[in-house]
Design a protein around this motif. Structure first.
Motif, short mmCIF file in Angstrom:
data_model
loop_
_atom_site.label_atom_id
_atom_site.label_comp_id
_atom_site.label_asym_id
_atom_site.label_seq_id
_atom_site.Cartn_x
_atom_site.Cartn_y
_atom_site.Cartn_z
N MET A 1 0.85 -1.20 0.00
CA MET A 1 0.00 0.00 0.00
C MET A 1 0.88 1.25 0.00
O MET A 1 1.80 1.37 0.81
N ASN A 2 0.60 2.18 -0.91
CA ASN A 2 1.40 3.39 -1.03
C ASN A 2 0.88 4.49 -0.11
O ASN A 2 -0.33 4.61 0.11
N PRO A 3 1.76 5.32 0.43
CA PRO A 3 1.32 6.43 1.27
C PRO A 3 0.45 7.41 0.48
O PRO A 3 0.67 7.63 -0.71
N VAL A 4 -0.54 7.99 1.16
CA VAL A 4 -1.33 9.03 0.53
C VAL A 4 -0.61 10.37 0.61
O VAL A 4 -0.76 11.23 -0.26
N LEU A 5 0.23 10.52 1.64
CA LEU A 5 1.00 11.76 1.83
C LEU A 5 2.44 11.40 2.13
O LEU A 5 2.72 10.53 2.94
N LYS A 6 3.36 12.09 1.43
CA LYS A 6 4.79 11.91 1.69
C LYS A 6 5.40 13.27 2.02
O LYS A 6 5.33 14.20 1.22
N VAL A 7 5.98 13.36 3.21
CA VAL A 7 6.72 14.55 3.63
C VAL A 7 8.18 14.15 3.68
O VAL A 7 8.56 13.24 4.42
N ARG A 8 9.02 14.82 2.88
CA ARG A 8 10.40 14.40 2.72
C ARG A 8 11.38 15.54 2.98
O ARG A 8 11.44 16.52 2.23
N ASP A 9 12.11 15.43 4.10
CA ASP A 9 13.26 16.30 4.39
C ASP A 9 12.88 17.79 4.33
O ASP A 9 13.62 18.61 3.77
N VAL A 10 11.73 18.13 4.92
CA VAL A 10 11.20 19.48 4.81
C VAL A 10 11.85 20.41 5.83
O VAL A 10 11.94 20.09 7.03
N CYS A 11 12.31 21.55 5.35
CA CYS A 11 12.90 22.59 6.19
C CYS A 11 12.21 23.93 5.87
O CYS A 11 11.82 24.19 4.73
N LEU A 12 12.09 24.76 6.91
CA LEU A 12 11.52 26.09 6.72
C LEU A 12 12.05 27.02 7.79
O LEU A 12 12.16 26.64 8.96
N SER A 13 12.40 28.24 7.38
CA SER A 13 12.80 29.29 8.30
C SER A 13 11.95 30.52 8.05
O SER A 13 11.50 30.76 6.92
N TYR A 14 11.72 31.30 9.11
CA TYR A 14 11.04 32.58 8.97
C TYR A 14 12.09 33.68 8.86
O TYR A 14 13.07 33.70 9.61
N HIS A 15 11.87 34.58 7.91
CA HIS A 15 12.83 35.66 7.67
C HIS A 15 12.20 37.00 8.01
O HIS A 15 11.14 37.35 7.50
N THR A 16 12.84 37.74 8.91
CA THR A 16 12.38 39.07 9.31
C THR A 16 13.56 40.04 9.24
O THR A 16 14.71 39.64 8.95
N LEU A 17 13.28 41.30 9.53
CA LEU A 17 14.35 42.29 9.51
C LEU A 17 15.41 42.01 10.56
O LEU A 17 16.57 42.41 10.41
N SER A 18 15.02 41.32 11.63
CA SER A 18 15.97 41.02 12.70
C SER A 18 16.78 39.75 12.44
O SER A 18 17.67 39.41 13.21
N GLY A 19 16.45 39.04 11.36
CA GLY A 19 17.23 37.86 11.03
C GLY A 19 16.39 36.65 10.67
O GLY A 19 15.17 36.75 10.46
N GLU A 20 17.03 35.49 10.63
CA GLU A 20 16.39 34.24 10.24
C GLU A 20 16.09 33.39 11.47
O GLU A 20 16.93 33.24 12.35
N THR A 21 14.85 32.84 11.51
CA THR A 21 14.46 31.96 12.61
C THR A 21 14.10 30.60 12.05
O THR A 21 13.04 30.44 11.42
N PRO A 22 14.95 29.60 12.24
CA PRO A 22 14.61 28.25 11.76
C PRO A 22 13.37 27.73 12.48
O PRO A 22 13.28 27.81 13.71
N ALA A 23 12.41 27.18 11.73
CA ALA A 23 11.17 26.67 12.31
C ALA A 23 11.10 25.15 12.25
O ALA A 23 10.78 24.49 13.25
N LEU A 24 11.38 24.58 11.08
CA LEU A 24 11.32 23.13 10.89
C LEU A 24 12.62 22.66 10.27
O LEU A 24 13.15 23.29 9.35
#
Length: 255
Positions: A1-24
């Motif tokens: 059975m194949n997955p209905v959803l695949k999340v692979r190596d996901v990264c995200l950062s928030y960028h503001t004037l004060s700098g970058e904030t890694p979230a995931l």
């Protein structure tokens, strides 16, 4: 059975004037057809951000998210999203609120209207179809919000703390109702919650996130070994406390 959803190596950062904030940071997991996954983690770790990525409302900086064989995209009817607040419109009846998404998508076909009628009947809201949202209890409003989502026939349902605004007794009853509804519909679902007991009682698996930037600490299979399992009956299962203690330890190890 194949997955209905695949999340692979996901990264995200928030960028503001004060700098970058890694979230995931390097998040990976699968969701199988019909599976219910709960996501828990410390406050502010990025649980809702992860749901927004899966819904296509945000784009990962790295990695990929696919639903079936397609990358997720904003505005896709394939993903239904149920939030903390029901966002029912007071100037519309419950029936008209349930049809809102179909109106927006210009899908008020006889088949879709018949499906809406069936959902109203099945989940006990038909006699309240002409009521205004303010005339309903919090639990009934959430049930209406769920029907509004299900009538669009999404492939995946996301729930972002949908019971958190309810009092404890109502929260237990509504989570039990909605858990049964989702089980009968066969829709795969992902629930974000701060409540460990809620996560265990509703889920097939629980994904535990670390503090920000969130990584996957552990994914735990929930096997309560009870017949006719429901969210409420799960809380009385012999192994319920064992899973609670495992998840509690994971969440507090580096607190």
């Amino acid at each position: 059975m194949n997955p209905v959803l695949k999340v692979r190596d996901v990264c995200l950062s928030y960028h503001t004037l004060s700098g970058e904030t890694p979230a995931l940071s390097h998040i990976s997991f699968d969701l199988m057809p019909g599976e219910f996954l709960s996501i828990v983690g410390p406050s502010g770790c990025g649980k809702s951000t992860l749901l927004n990525l899966i819904a296509g409302l945000l784009t990962p900086e790295h990695g990929s998210i696919t639903l079936g064989d397609r990358p997720v995209s904003s505005g896709s009817a394939a993903v239904g999203y149920m939030l903390q607040k029901d966002h029912l419109l007071e100037w519309r009846s419950i029936y008209k609120n349930i049809l809102l998404g179909l109106e927006i998508r210009k899908e008020l076909t006889p088949e879709k209207l018949a499906h809406a009628e069936a959902l109203l009947q099945t989940y006990g809201l038909d006699r309240f179809r002409d009521a205004r949202p303010s005339q309903l209890s919090g639990g009934m409003r959430q049930r209406a919000a769920l029907i509004r989502t299900l009538v669009l026939e999404p492939e995946l349902l996301l729930l972002d703390e949908p019971f958190s605004a309810l009092d404890y007794q109502t929260r237990l009853n509504v989570s039990d109702d909605i858990g049964k509804i989702l089980k009968s519909s066969g829709k795969p679902a992902i629930l974000v919650t701060h409540d460990i007991s809620e996560a265990i009682s509703m889920a097939d698996r629980v994904l535990i996130l670390s503090a920000r930037p969130a990584t996957v600490r552990k994914i735990i299979d929930i096997d309560l070994d009870i017949s006719d399992r429901t969210p409420l009956s799960s809380r009385n299962a012999p192994d319920f406390k064992k899973y609670f203690n495992i998840i509690w330890k994971e969440l507090n190890e580096n607190a």
